[in-house]
Design a protein around this motif. Structure first.
Motif, PDB file in Angstrom:
ATOM      1  N   ARG A 167      48.581  35.376  35.651  1.00 12.33           N
ATOM      2  CA  ARG A 167      46.959  35.224  36.411  1.00 12.33           C
ATOM      3  C   ARG A 167      47.129  35.599  37.830  1.00 12.33           C
ATOM      4  NH1 ARG A 167      44.731  29.144  36.187  1.00 12.33           N
ATOM      5  NH2 ARG A 167      46.330  28.384  37.684  1.00 12.33           N
TER       6      ARG A 167
ATOM      7  N   GLU B  17      39.526  31.580  31.087  1.00 16.26           N
ATOM      8  CA  GLU B  17      39.202  31.992  32.383  1.00 16.26           C
ATOM      9  C   GLU B  17      38.318  33.011  32.570  1.00 16.26           C
ATOM     10  OE1 GLU B  17      42.266  31.655  35.317  1.00 16.26           O
ATOM     11  OE2 GLU B  17      43.293  30.022  34.259  1.00 16.26           O
ATOM     12  N   THR B  18      38.194  33.289  33.819  1.00 17.80           N
ATOM     13  CA  THR B  18      37.207  34.474  34.087  1.00 17.80           C
ATOM     14  C   THR B  18      37.565  35.889  33.426  1.00 17.80           C
ATOM     15  OG1 THR B  18      36.997  33.648  36.363  1.00 17.80           O
ATOM     16  CG2 THR B  18      36.163  35.627  36.250  1.00 17.80           C
ATOM     17  N   LEU B  19      36.624  36.450  33.175  1.00 15.29           N
ATOM     18  CA  LEU B  19      36.781  37.907  32.412  1.00 15.29           C
ATOM     19  C   LEU B  19      37.258  37.799  31.202  1.00 15.29           C
ATOM     20  CD1 LEU B  19      37.939  39.879  35.667  1.00 15.29           C
ATOM     21  CD2 LEU B  19      35.675  39.324  34.810  1.00 15.29           C
ATOM     22  N   SER B  20      37.665  36.642  30.542  1.00 19.13           N
ATOM     23  CA  SER B  20      38.337  36.613  29.269  1.00 19.13           C
ATOM     24  C   SER B  20      37.695  37.240  28.015  1.00 19.13           C
ATOM     25  CB  SER B  20      38.649  35.092  28.809  1.00 19.13           C
ATOM     26  OG  SER B  20      37.358  34.134  28.712  1.00 19.13           O
TER      27      SER B  20
ATOM     28  N   PHE C 172      42.064  35.048  37.407  1.00 18.95           N
ATOM     29  CA  PHE C 172      41.801  35.815  36.204  1.00 18.95           C
ATOM     30  C   PHE C 172      43.123  36.021  35.607  1.00 18.95           C
ATOM     31  CE2 PHE C 172      41.525  38.741  39.746  1.00 18.95           C
ATOM     32  CZ  PHE C 172      42.344  39.839  39.029  1.00 18.95           C
TER      33      PHE C 172
ATOM     34  N   GLN D 100      39.783  44.133  41.235  1.00 23.48           N
ATOM     35  CA  GLN D 100      39.485  42.684  41.488  1.00 23.48           C
ATOM     36  C   GLN D 100      40.324  42.163  42.563  1.00 23.48           C
ATOM     37  OE1 GLN D 100      37.218  41.117  39.671  1.00 23.48           O
ATOM     38  NE2 GLN D 100      36.866  43.078  38.624  1.00 23.48           N
TER      39      GLN D 100
END
Length: 107
Positions: free
Chosen positions: A86, A11-14, A101, A27
Motif C-alpha cells: 500500500r 482500505e480506501t478504493l477497495s 490505499f 493518487q
C-alpha cells in the motif's frame, strides 16, 4: 440499488478493480499536491485487526514527482509479490497518516 457481494474489503478504493500504474500515479500526485509525505508499506495479510505494516525503505521525504514513488511501488511489488502493498500519505503537521490505499494484492 444493489448490495455488493460479501467479500473482504481493503482500505480506501477497495471496491474498485485493481488500479493501473497510471491511476496509482494520479493518487500519488494528489498526495504530493497536498504536501503529504508518501511512503510504501507491505504486509503478508491485510486483516483490519493488523495495525502494523512494514515500511519499504524510508518515507519519500524529498519526492518531487510521481515517478520516484511509483518506482518504489514497483520495486516493493517485485520483491514482495506474496504480500499486500500500500501507499500511505503522512501529514507532517498533524504528524499522522492521513490516507492509504492498496496497490498490490497477492494472488
Amino acid at each position: 440499488m444493489q448490495t455488493l457481494p460479501k467479500q473482504q474489503r481493503f482500505e480506501t478504493l477497495s471496491y474498485l478493480p485493481p488500479l493501473s500504474d497510471q491511476q496509482i500515479a494520479k493518487q500519488i500526485q494528489y498526495i504530493l499536491d497536498k504536501g503529504y509525505i508518501p511512503a510504501v508499506e507491505f504486509n503478508e495479510n491485510s486483516d483490519p485487526t493488523v495495525f502494523f505494516w512494514t515500511l519499504w525503505k524510508l518515507p519519500l521525504f524529498g519526492a518531487r514527482g510521481t515517478d520516484e514513488v511509483l518506482s518504489e511501488v514497483r520495486a516493493c511489488r517485485s520483491e514482495y509479490s506474496n504480500c499486500y502493498v500500500r501507499v500511505v500519505g503522512f501529514d507532517n503537521i498533524k504528524q499522522c497518516q492521513v490516507l492509504s490505499f492498496i496497490v498490490h494484492k497477492p494472488r
